[in-house]
Design a protein around this motif. Structure first.
Motif, short mmCIF file in Angstrom:
data_model
loop_
_atom_site.label_atom_id
_atom_site.label_comp_id
_atom_site.label_asym_id
_atom_site.label_seq_id
_atom_site.Cartn_x
_atom_site.Cartn_y
_atom_site.Cartn_z
N ALA A 114 17.13 -32.73 -6.34
CA ALA A 114 17.39 -32.37 -4.94
C ALA A 114 17.50 -30.86 -4.84
O ALA A 114 18.32 -30.24 -5.52
CB ALA A 114 18.68 -33.04 -4.46
N GLN A 115 16.66 -30.28 -3.99
CA GLN A 115 16.80 -28.84 -3.72
C GLN A 115 17.87 -28.59 -2.66
O GLN A 115 18.48 -27.52 -2.62
CB GLN A 115 15.46 -28.25 -3.25
N CYS A 116 18.10 -29.58 -1.81
CA CYS A 116 19.15 -29.48 -0.80
C CYS A 116 19.60 -30.88 -0.41
O CYS A 116 18.88 -31.86 -0.65
CB CYS A 116 18.69 -28.68 0.42
N TRP A 117 20.76 -30.97 0.19
CA TRP A 117 21.28 -32.28 0.57
C TRP A 117 22.24 -32.14 1.75
O TRP A 117 22.85 -31.10 1.97
CB TRP A 117 21.99 -32.97 -0.60
N LYS A 118 22.31 -33.22 2.50
CA LYS A 118 23.25 -33.28 3.62
C LYS A 118 24.58 -33.80 3.10
O LYS A 118 24.64 -34.73 2.30
CB LYS A 118 22.71 -34.19 4.73
N LEU A 119 25.66 -33.17 3.56
CA LEU A 119 26.99 -33.55 3.13
C LEU A 119 27.93 -33.53 4.33
O LEU A 119 27.82 -32.66 5.20
CB LEU A 119 27.49 -32.57 2.06
N GLY A 120 28.84 -34.48 4.40
CA GLY A 120 29.87 -34.49 5.42
C GLY A 120 31.23 -34.35 4.77
O GLY A 120 31.46 -34.88 3.67
N TRP A 121 32.13 -33.61 5.42
CA TRP A 121 33.47 -33.43 4.87
C TRP A 121 34.51 -33.69 5.95
O TRP A 121 34.47 -33.10 7.01
CB TRP A 121 33.65 -32.02 4.31
N SER A 122 35.44 -34.60 5.64
CA SER A 122 36.55 -34.90 6.55
C SER A 122 37.85 -34.56 5.83
O SER A 122 38.23 -35.26 4.88
CB SER A 122 36.55 -36.38 6.94
N PRO A 123 38.53 -33.50 6.23
CA PRO A 123 39.80 -33.16 5.59
C PRO A 123 40.84 -34.23 5.88
O PRO A 123 40.82 -34.86 6.92
CB PRO A 123 40.18 -31.82 6.23
N ASP A 124 41.75 -34.44 4.94
CA ASP A 124 42.75 -35.49 5.12
C ASP A 124 44.10 -34.94 5.56
O ASP A 124 45.09 -35.68 5.60
CB ASP A 124 42.91 -36.33 3.84
N TYR A 125 44.17 -33.65 5.87
CA TYR A 125 45.40 -33.08 6.44
C TYR A 125 45.02 -31.86 7.28
O TYR A 125 44.02 -31.19 7.01
CB TYR A 125 46.41 -32.71 5.35
N TYR A 157 39.63 -27.15 4.00
CA TYR A 157 38.21 -26.80 4.02
C TYR A 157 37.87 -25.78 2.93
O TYR A 157 36.91 -25.94 2.18
CB TYR A 157 37.81 -26.21 5.37
N PHE A 158 38.67 -24.72 2.86
CA PHE A 158 38.27 -23.58 2.04
C PHE A 158 38.63 -23.74 0.56
O PHE A 158 38.09 -23.02 -0.28
CB PHE A 158 38.85 -22.30 2.64
N SER A 159 39.47 -24.70 0.25
CA SER A 159 39.74 -24.98 -1.16
C SER A 159 38.50 -25.54 -1.85
O SER A 159 38.38 -25.44 -3.08
CB SER A 159 40.90 -25.99 -1.29
N LEU A 160 37.58 -26.10 -1.07
CA LEU A 160 36.37 -26.70 -1.65
C LEU A 160 35.53 -25.69 -2.42
O LEU A 160 34.82 -26.06 -3.36
CB LEU A 160 35.50 -27.31 -0.53
N PHE A 161 35.61 -24.42 -2.04
CA PHE A 161 34.72 -23.41 -2.62
C PHE A 161 35.46 -22.38 -3.47
O PHE A 161 34.88 -21.39 -3.89
CB PHE A 161 33.94 -22.71 -1.49
N TYR A 162 36.73 -22.65 -3.70
CA TYR A 162 37.56 -21.77 -4.52
C TYR A 162 37.08 -21.87 -5.97
O TYR A 162 37.04 -22.96 -6.54
CB TYR A 162 39.01 -22.20 -4.38
N SER A 163 36.71 -20.75 -6.58
CA SER A 163 36.04 -20.80 -7.88
C SER A 163 36.95 -21.27 -9.01
O SER A 163 36.45 -21.70 -10.06
CB SER A 163 35.47 -19.41 -8.22
N PRO A 180 28.82 -26.05 -3.68
CA PRO A 180 28.61 -24.81 -4.43
C PRO A 180 29.92 -24.04 -4.59
O PRO A 180 30.87 -24.24 -3.84
CB PRO A 180 27.64 -24.04 -3.53
N LYS A 181 29.95 -23.16 -5.58
CA LYS A 181 31.06 -22.23 -5.71
C LYS A 181 30.63 -20.88 -5.16
O LYS A 181 29.45 -20.53 -5.21
CB LYS A 181 31.48 -22.10 -7.17
N THR A 182 31.59 -20.12 -4.66
CA THR A 182 31.23 -18.82 -4.11
C THR A 182 31.03 -17.78 -5.21
O THR A 182 30.27 -16.84 -5.04
CB THR A 182 32.33 -18.30 -3.17
N ASN A 183 31.72 -17.95 -6.36
CA ASN A 183 31.68 -16.95 -7.43
C ASN A 183 31.98 -15.56 -6.86
O ASN A 183 31.36 -14.56 -7.22
CB ASN A 183 30.31 -16.94 -8.14
N SER A 184 32.93 -15.51 -5.95
CA SER A 184 33.27 -14.27 -5.27
C SER A 184 34.76 -13.98 -5.45
O SER A 184 35.61 -14.75 -5.04
CB SER A 184 32.96 -14.39 -3.77
#
Length: 275
Positions: free
Chosen positions: A165-176, A182-188, A198-202
């Motif tokens: 897969a070069q790309c994919w559709k994703l849905g995210w529903s936070p539970d609180y 939301y932003f913890s998802l990309f915390y490296s 993905p990770k931001t690597n930032s």
């Protein structure tokens, strides 16, 4: 009392039952993720060009008949616990997209390789509609051939892990109700990172995330998280498309029902009372 809800008019039928429709502005975000592990998308100009051909207003308001809110401000929707009003709008700009694509070395002389877009939910017509739109835009605006794969959850995950897969559709529903959901998802530094994200690597992203988690003052905390949102927009590894509303239909005999901004139903004080 049900808060944070937009009430429609009563809909009653002698053949069915008296009921009411509740629409809660959604906390669930639908997004397209670009595969961070393949060479195709390492050039930031390619990722930005793909983002620029997406008309989020058209998807939400025309293709899906208003069944959602355009994700024009970034990843997390505006809410009682997160203010994204200061973020720039994501706009469609085909001319700029084509200019970026050409500067990255692609065009008639060098055709971009075909890509495969996966989404889970064989009977999910809503997702199918806007994925077809995205494939059409990629072809017409950038000359990219995009094949859509409607599969189950496991097949999508396997395709991602195997780089099919070069790309994919994703849905995210936070539970609180917190921007951290939301932003913890990309915390490296997250252990056990979800392979679909993905990770931001930032270091700047991590600093703002950590500062937001430590900050107690709401406006300062919000600023840190909007900085995270802005970094995600600038990197374009994840392309938010729309925020999905929660729609509930309930019998008017049901009283004392509570629904949270997250779409969670609380039955603890609910009871039945004849009309």
């Amino acid at each position: 009392e049900i808060r944070n809800c937009d009430w429609s008019s009563d809909v009653c039928s002698s053949d069915l039952f008296a009921h009411k429709v509740i629409v809660i502005p959604g906390s669930r975000v639908s997004m397209i993720v670009l595969n961070q592990r393949i060479e195709l998308f390492q050039d930031a100009r390619i990722r930005q060009a793909i983002d620029l051909i997406i008309d989020r207003d058209y998807i939400a308001n025309e293709l899906l008949n208003g069944d959602g809110i355009p994700a024009s401000k970034g990843l997390a929707p505006n809410s009682s616990y997160y203010n994204n009003s200061e973020l720039p709008n994501k706009i469609k700009n085909i001319a700029l997209a084509q200019q970026l694509f050409k500067s990255a070395g692609y065009g008639k002389q060098k055709v971009f390789p075909p890509i495969h877009l996966y989404f889970a939910g064989i009977n999910n017509n809503q997702t199918k509609i806007y994925c077809k739109y995205l494939a059409k835009q990629l072809n017409e605006c950038l000359g990219i051939t995009c094949k859509i794969h409607m599969v189950d959850i496991k097949t999508r995950l396997d395709a991602v892990k195997q780089n099919k897969a070069q790309c994919w559709k994703l849905g995210w529903s936070p539970d609180y109700p917190d921007p951290e959901a939301y932003f913890s998802l990309f915390y490296s530094k997250n252990a056990g990172q979800n392979p679909l994200l993905p990770k931001t690597n930032s270091a700047i992203y991590d600093f703002n995330y950590e500062s937001g988690m430590a900050e107690m003052e709401n406006s300062l905390r919000n600023n840190y998280f909007t900085n995270c949102d802005l970094i995600l927009q600038q990197e374009n590894w994840v392309l938010p498309i729309m925020y999905e509303d929660f729609v509930f239909v309930y019998n008017l005999k049901v009283r004392g029902l509570h629904i949270s901004p997250m779409g969670l139903i609380d039955f603890t004080t609910a009871f039945i009372k004849p009309l």
